[in-house]
Design a protein around this motif. Structure first.
Motif, PDB file in Angstrom:
ATOM      1  N   MET A  19       9.701  16.802   4.213  1.00 52.30           N
ATOM      2  CA  MET A  19       9.004  16.295   3.261  1.00 52.30           C
ATOM      3  C   MET A  19       8.046  15.705   2.788  1.00 52.30           C
ATOM      4  SD  MET A  19      12.022  18.516   2.119  1.00 52.30           S
ATOM      5  CE  MET A  19      11.726  18.020   0.312  1.00 52.30           C
ATOM      6  N   HIS A  20       8.015  14.636   3.955  1.00 54.78           N
ATOM      7  CA  HIS A  20       6.392  13.774   4.137  1.00 54.78           C
ATOM      8  C   HIS A  20       5.575  14.973   3.941  1.00 54.78           C
ATOM      9  CE1 HIS A  20       9.307   9.720   4.090  1.00 54.78           C
ATOM     10  NE2 HIS A  20       8.923  10.163   5.206  1.00 54.78           N
ATOM     11  N   TYR A  21       5.466  16.004   4.621  1.00 60.64           N
ATOM     12  CA  TYR A  21       4.305  16.512   5.271  1.00 60.64           C
ATOM     13  C   TYR A  21       4.160  16.912   4.071  1.00 60.64           C
ATOM     14  CZ  TYR A  21       1.227  20.168   6.837  1.00 60.64           C
ATOM     15  OH  TYR A  21       0.185  20.843   6.874  1.00 60.64           O
ATOM     16  N   MET A  22       4.650  18.275   2.783  1.00 56.14           N
ATOM     17  CA  MET A  22       4.943  18.956   1.848  1.00 56.14           C
ATOM     18  C   MET A  22       4.253  18.042   1.084  1.00 56.14           C
ATOM     19  SD  MET A  22       7.959  21.625   1.131  1.00 56.14           S
ATOM     20  CE  MET A  22       9.139  20.487   2.115  1.00 56.14           C
ATOM     21  N   PHE A  23       5.147  16.632   0.542  1.00 55.85           N
ATOM     22  CA  PHE A  23       4.904  15.711  -0.328  1.00 55.85           C
ATOM     23  C   PHE A  23       2.770  15.548  -0.181  1.00 55.85           C
ATOM     24  CE2 PHE A  23       4.261  11.400  -1.377  1.00 55.85           C
ATOM     25  CZ  PHE A  23       4.108  11.449  -3.065  1.00 55.85           C
ATOM     26  N   LEU A  24       2.630  14.703   0.909  1.00 54.35           N
ATOM     27  CA  LEU A  24       1.029  14.272   1.220  1.00 54.35           C
ATOM     28  C   LEU A  24       0.207  15.438   1.519  1.00 54.35           C
ATOM     29  CD1 LEU A  24       1.830  12.434   3.736  1.00 54.35           C
ATOM     30  CD2 LEU A  24       1.798  10.969   1.660  1.00 54.35           C
ATOM     31  N   CYS A  25       0.532  16.440   1.402  1.00 57.15           N
ATOM     32  CA  CYS A  25      -0.490  17.691   1.180  1.00 57.15           C
ATOM     33  C   CYS A  25      -0.505  17.906  -0.350  1.00 57.15           C
ATOM     34  CB  CYS A  25       0.318  18.656   1.699  1.00 57.15           C
ATOM     35  SG  CYS A  25      -0.235  18.785   3.879  1.00 57.15           S
ATOM     36  N   SER A  26       0.137  17.868  -0.652  1.00 56.11           N
ATOM     37  CA  SER A  26       0.406  18.128  -2.924  1.00 56.11           C
ATOM     38  C   SER A  26      -0.225  17.391  -3.220  1.00 56.11           C
ATOM     39  CB  SER A  26       1.170  18.297  -2.778  1.00 56.11           C
ATOM     40  OG  SER A  26       1.557  18.247  -4.957  1.00 56.11           O
ATOM     41  N   LYS A  57      -1.784   9.565  11.742  1.00 53.31           N
ATOM     42  CA  LYS A  57      -3.600   9.407  11.724  1.00 53.31           C
ATOM     43  C   LYS A  57      -3.857   9.802  11.852  1.00 53.31           C
ATOM     44  CE  LYS A  57      -1.959   4.785  14.992  1.00 53.31           C
ATOM     45  NZ  LYS A  57      -2.385   5.468  16.376  1.00 53.31           N
ATOM     46  N   ASP A  58      -3.816  11.101   9.976  1.00 52.41           N
ATOM     47  CA  ASP A  58      -3.949  12.108   9.960  1.00 52.41           C
ATOM     48  C   ASP A  58      -4.839  12.442   8.427  1.00 52.41           C
ATOM     49  OD1 ASP A  58      -5.144  14.344   9.014  1.00 52.41           O
ATOM     50  OD2 ASP A  58      -3.634  15.357   9.672  1.00 52.41           O
ATOM     51  N   ALA A  59      -6.261  11.870   8.321  1.00 53.90           N
ATOM     52  CA  ALA A  59      -6.564  12.130   6.273  1.00 53.90           C
ATOM     53  C   ALA A  59      -6.433  12.900   6.000  1.00 53.90           C
ATOM     54  CB  ALA A  59      -8.347  11.788   7.009  1.00 53.90           C
ATOM     55  N   THR A  60      -6.207  13.678   6.387  1.00 51.80           N
ATOM     56  CA  THR A  60      -5.224  14.681   4.990  1.00 51.80           C
ATOM     57  C   THR A  60      -3.889  14.813   4.673  1.00 51.80           C
ATOM     58  OG1 THR A  60      -4.584  16.463   6.959  1.00 51.80           O
ATOM     59  CG2 THR A  60      -6.369  16.808   5.896  1.00 51.80           C
ATOM     60  N   LEU A  61      -3.009  13.951   5.671  1.00 46.93           N
ATOM     61  CA  LEU A  61      -2.328  13.204   5.261  1.00 46.93           C
ATOM     62  C   LEU A  61      -1.901  12.254   4.541  1.00 46.93           C
ATOM     63  CD1 LEU A  61      -0.024  14.962   7.418  1.00 46.93           C
ATOM     64  CD2 LEU A  61      -0.177  15.850   5.258  1.00 46.93           C
ATOM     65  N   THR A  62      -3.240  11.429   4.475  1.00 45.61           N
ATOM     66  CA  THR A  62      -3.402   9.898   3.597  1.00 45.61           C
ATOM     67  C   THR A  62      -3.219   9.987   2.230  1.00 45.61           C
ATOM     68  OG1 THR A  62      -4.024   9.240   5.725  1.00 45.61           O
ATOM     69  CG2 THR A  62      -4.138   7.402   4.119  1.00 45.61           C
ATOM     70  N   LEU A  63      -2.785   9.459   1.767  1.00 42.64           N
ATOM     71  CA  LEU A  63      -2.798   8.323   0.083  1.00 42.64           C
ATOM     72  C   LEU A  63      -3.472   7.058   0.444  1.00 42.64           C
ATOM     73  CD1 LEU A  63      -2.969   9.501  -2.772  1.00 42.64           C
ATOM     74  CD2 LEU A  63      -0.321   8.795  -3.138  1.00 42.64           C
ATOM     75  N   ASP A  64      -4.437   6.847  -1.173  1.00 40.07           N
ATOM     76  CA  ASP A  64      -5.001   6.234  -0.974  1.00 40.07           C
ATOM     77  C   ASP A  64      -4.138   5.204  -2.352  1.00 40.07           C
ATOM     78  OD1 ASP A  64      -6.235   2.999  -1.320  1.00 40.07           O
ATOM     79  OD2 ASP A  64      -8.374   4.369  -2.019  1.00 40.07           O
ATOM     80  N   GLY A  65      -3.763   4.041  -2.167  1.00 44.49           N
ATOM     81  CA  GLY A  65      -2.446   3.706  -3.518  1.00 44.49           C
ATOM     82  C   GLY A  65      -2.950   2.109  -3.833  1.00 44.49           C
ATOM     83  N   GLU A  66      -4.162   2.646  -3.239  1.00 43.96           N
ATOM     84  CA  GLU A  66      -4.754   1.278  -4.644  1.00 43.96           C
ATOM     85  C   GLU A  66      -5.133   1.278  -6.005  1.00 43.96           C
ATOM     86  OE1 GLU A  66      -8.680  -1.816  -4.082  1.00 43.96           O
ATOM     87  OE2 GLU A  66      -8.477  -0.573  -2.611  1.00 43.96           O
ATOM     88  N   GLY A  67      -4.573   0.655  -7.112  1.00 46.68           N
ATOM     89  CA  GLY A  67      -5.583   1.093  -8.600  1.00 46.68           C
ATOM     90  C   GLY A  67      -3.996   2.296  -8.696  1.00 46.68           C
ATOM     91  N   ARG A  68      -2.808   2.445  -7.675  1.00 50.32           N
ATOM     92  CA  ARG A  68      -2.169   3.901  -8.235  1.00 50.32           C
ATOM     93  C   ARG A  68      -1.225   3.629  -8.472  1.00 50.32           C
ATOM     94  NH1 ARG A  68      -5.395   7.223  -4.391  1.00 50.32           N
ATOM     95  NH2 ARG A  68      -6.578   8.986  -6.140  1.00 50.32           N
ATOM     96  N   PHE A  69      -0.197   4.012  -9.106  1.00 46.60           N
ATOM     97  CA  PHE A  69       0.911   3.684  -9.676  1.00 46.60           C
ATOM     98  C   PHE A  69       1.794   4.635  -9.738  1.00 46.60           C
ATOM     99  CE2 PHE A  69       4.849   4.156 -12.481  1.00 46.60           C
ATOM    100  CZ  PHE A  69       5.337   3.058 -13.041  1.00 46.60           C
TER     101      PHE A  69
END
Length: 427
Positions: A19-26, A57-69
């Motif tokens: 579920m983490h993988y599918m969510f972060l890929c999206s 430690k994968d840039a394609t699976l990383t989401l920057d949460g700064e400024g996001r809700f």
């Protein structure tokens, strides 16, 4: 819509790593800044989401949460199966800016030729968007008007200062969920199941202090080591098994003595006597109720009256809770009958269910009224009348629909007269 890279196979159930993988890929790399993330187990799944994302430690699976809700919620169909805390924290109904979203759409599609079906789905949804919105608006506007009227009626029934206080509390909670939740019940009524352990613990404490001696002290044993509070609780259980009959009066007690005399004269042979359900249960409240002014009374310690008083408050609260629950169920049955029941057989089944439910409501109402009446006499004995502000008299209008007369179907709002009521009952 079905987002790109948001679908995958689950080789062994809904494991969090999948579920983490599918969510972060999206969502990785998106320009969106406001997310309402809905999942059947969002209450558990989201707890370690960000910590695990850092471990990948994968840039394609990383989401920057700064400024996001981010708001994590549970779909409406799955939420009732969760505990009360989840129903308060992860509810679409109690979240701003989500409208009437139920978020069950992801579970309403098939898996065949996934890409083609998803493209077709998205295309059709765009083409039909105007029609869909119009259809939903036409169905929603009358419900909105009805809901506003109900809200106005409720607001008018409350004191202005109470209403203003509640609205301010709701505004503070919407700004910060760490503030007190106005939808959460703070005062929990104690039922008999909670009162009995308290009385037993108090009796054990008195025993340790040497105050629970035979026939004396503040508590005292009643018979063969049994505590009086335990006997009072057992008497309430026996009273419930009296098939809802009124407890016998003092005249029936004399009949019991005559029956004992006949038994002695018969030398122990079986003889007809009073049935079990006709035997008087001489609880302290019954003794107080049958007392005749100017005549000698049976001495009952004040502590014993207090024991039954507390048990009766629990009994009344439990019956009131059951009445509320059954009334909600009955409302659901009426709506289900009005919406789905077609034909004689289906309507007869629905009517049978409603009739059985009405009988349960009658029994719960009778239990509450008996406990309420008993509390009136016990309150004078123990000097406690605080129950009166929360346990009011139960009127017929409070549990309307118990009679055999036609019952208006929900939503009729009293319009149309007797003919509409009868038509709604037949349907």
């Amino acid at each position: 819509m079905k987002r790109p890279q948001a679908v995958g196979d689950l080789q062994l159930g809904e494991r969090y790593i999948n579920m983490h993988y599918m969510f972060l890929c999206s969502v990785a790399g998106t320009d969106l800044f406001r997310f309402f993330v809905s999942y059947d187990f969002a209450c558990q799944w989201q707890l370690n989401l960000w910590g695990r994302m850092a471990k990948y430690k994968d840039a394609t699976l990383t989401l920057d949460g700064e400024g996001r809700f981010f708001a994590f919620l549970v779909p409406k169909f799955h939420l009732p199966a969760h505990i009360e805390a989840c129903n308060l924290k992860y509810s679409f109904r109690l979240t701003r800016d989500v409208g009437q979203t139920d978020d069950e759409a992801p579970e309403r599609f098939r898996r065949d030729t996934i890409d083609d079906h998803f493209n077709d789905w998205n295309h059709k949804k765009i083409i039909a968007l105007g029609y869909t919105l119009r259809r939903k608006i036409e169905a929603t506007v009358p419900e909105m008007v009805k809901t506003r009227r109900a809200l106005q009626d409720m607001n008018e029934s409350m004191a202005p200062e109470v209403l203003a206080k509640w609205v301010a509390m709701a505004d503070r909670w919407e700004e910060n969920i760490a503030n007190p939740n106005p939808f959460e019940t703070i005062r929990k009524d104690q039922h008999v199941a909670q009162v009995r352990p308290e009385l037993a613990a108090e009796a054990a404490e008195r025993e340790e202090l040497g105050m629970e001696d035979e026939g004396g002290g503040e508590g005292g044993h009643a018979h063969n080591g049994a505590h009086r509070d335990g006997l009072a609780a057992m008497s309430l259980q026996l009273e419930d098994r009296h098939c809802g009959k009124i407890l016998p009066s003092a005249s029936q007690c004399s009949g019991a003595r005559d029956d004992e005399t006949r038994a002695r004269q018969a030398g122990g042979r079986a003889i007809p006597g009073l049935p079990v359900s006709g035997t008087a249960l001489w609880l302290p409240s019954a003794i107080a109720r049958e007392a005749v002014p100017g005549k000698r009374e049976v001495f009952v310690q004040k502590t014993v009256f207090k024991h039954e008083y507390r048990l009766r408050v629990g009994q009344a609260s439990e019956a009131l809770h059951e009445i509320r629950r059954l009334l909600l169920v009955r409302t659901h049955l009426y709506k289900s009958k009005d919406t789905h029941s077609r034909g004689v057989r289906a309507n007869m089944r629905s009517n049978d269910k409603i009739a059985a439910l009405n009988e349960q409501i009658k029994r719960a109402a009778a239990t509450y009224r008996a406990a309420h009446q008993t509390l009136e006499s016990l309150g004078r004995k123990v000097g406690q009348n605080k129950w009166s502000w929360s346990l009011h008299e139960l009127k017929e209008d409070d549990v309307r629909g118990l009679s055999s007369s036609p019952i208006p179907r929900p939503g009729a709002e009293g319009q149309g007269g007797q003919e509409e009521e009868e038509e709604g009952e037949e349907r």
